[in-house]
Design an enzyme around this catalytic site. Structure first.
Site, PDB file in Angstrom:
ATOM      1  N   SER A   2      10.070  47.663  42.271  1.00 30.13           N
ATOM      2  CA  SER A   2      11.010  47.506  40.895  1.00 30.13           C
ATOM      3  C   SER A   2      11.763  48.651  41.017  1.00 30.13           C
ATOM      4  O   SER A   2      11.192  49.808  41.221  1.00 30.13           O
ATOM      5  CB  SER A   2      10.176  46.979  39.680  1.00 30.13           C
ATOM      6  OG  SER A   2      11.012  47.423  38.775  1.00 30.13           O
ATOM      7  N   TYR A  27       4.103  50.567  33.415  1.00 28.18           N
ATOM      8  CA  TYR A  27       4.771  50.037  34.682  1.00 28.18           C
ATOM      9  C   TYR A  27       5.439  50.895  35.575  1.00 28.18           C
ATOM     10  O   TYR A  27       5.158  50.636  37.076  1.00 28.18           O
ATOM     11  CB  TYR A  27       5.846  48.865  33.884  1.00 28.18           C
ATOM     12  CG  TYR A  27       6.221  47.928  34.989  1.00 28.18           C
ATOM     13  CD1 TYR A  27       5.464  47.048  35.776  1.00 28.18           C
ATOM     14  CD2 TYR A  27       7.989  47.696  35.344  1.00 28.18           C
ATOM     15  CE1 TYR A  27       5.979  45.978  36.642  1.00 28.18           C
ATOM     16  CE2 TYR A  27       8.336  46.856  36.131  1.00 28.18           C
ATOM     17  CZ  TYR A  27       7.522  46.038  36.648  1.00 28.18           C
ATOM     18  OH  TYR A  27       7.978  45.137  37.669  1.00 28.18           O
TER      19      TYR A  27
END
Length: 257
Positions: free
Chosen positions: A141, A154
């Site tokens: 990501s 995250y």
């Protein structure tokens, strides 16, 4: 148990996270091009439906569990093996700042994004090496590149997965195993934000509010398909993909009526 398998002309991939979102779309994209695809996720009923539609081989498994990984490897060997591993399983939980971080959320993110990816990659590397033209693609990501408030867990998980991917590329080049990383920005999928925000549908929808064309699961799946289909001597090391509206982590265009 041996993981050496006969060579075949048909390309074959294991795709994790296949019950929803980018994983599901990747199964569809590869199957449409004639690949044999092993669709892997925990939710068996969704996999069976996907298999019935696409011809994929459904293998329910939790990639963070050793017994499940061993069973998955055995199933792939029995079905003729694979030359490509596409690691899409993972996700985010929570948007707490570090001062209010929930240990269980951080542990889940590290286990699903990092430890699970390590376990399944470790398990299939002998097969990919023996094939002679193996590929590992890890979906990380842009959160691995730039941190943001409320994203610490995250950010940490995806940065760790990215670091592992980069190390793997160095380690496996001599085995002719190419290692690709795809780093998506804002992607509107069925479940990602919904799960992250504890099932709050209204809050999940606000993530995409005013963004005219966020990426879709199909957009990213098409990039994954391309990256693993180009001739094997080509390694697309890192592919960062964002919607045009997301010029950077700190600049997202939202147009309100």
């Amino acid at each position: 148990m041996t993981t050496t398998v006969p060579q075949t002309d048909q390309r074959s991939a294991i795709v994790t996270g296949a019950s929803t979102g980018i994983g599901e779309a990747t199964v569809r994209a590869l199957a449409a091009e004639g690949w044999r695809v092993f669709a892997v996720a925990r939710r068996a009923e969704r996999l069976e439906s996907l298999a019935a539609e696409t011809g994929a081989i459904a293998v329910p498994a939790d990639i963070s569990e050793d017994d499940d990984v061993a069973r998955l490897v055995a199933a792939v060997v029995d079905a003729g093996g694979a030359d490509t591993l596409v690691n899409i399983a993972g996700g985010a939980r929570g948007t707490d700042w570090v001062a209010e971080a929930k240990t269980e959320d951080w542990e889940w993110m590290l286990r699903s994004n990092v430890v699970g990816t390590m376990k399944i990659t470790r398990a299939f590397l002998p097969m990919l090496r023996a094939n002679g033209h193996g590929t590992v693609l890890n979906l990380t990501s842009v959160a691995a590149l730039v941190s943001y408030e409320g994203g610490g867990g995250y950010n940490a998980a995806k940065a760790a997965e990215r670091a592992m991917t980069r190390a793997l590329r160095l380690e496996e080049a001599e085995n002719n195993v190419r290692v690709v990383e795809v780093l998506p920005g804002l992607v509107k999928t069925e479940e990602f934000s919904l799960r992250r925000l504890g099932g709050n549908a209204e809050a999940a929808e606000k993530v995409y509010e005013g963004v005219e064309e966020p990426l879709t699961a199909e957009d990213v799946a098409d990039i994954v398909r391309y990256a693993v289909t180009v001739p094997h001597h080509i390694n697309l090391d890192e592919i960062v993909v964002r919607p045009v509206a997301q010029a950077a982590a700190h600049k997202l265009i939202r147009r309100h009526a």
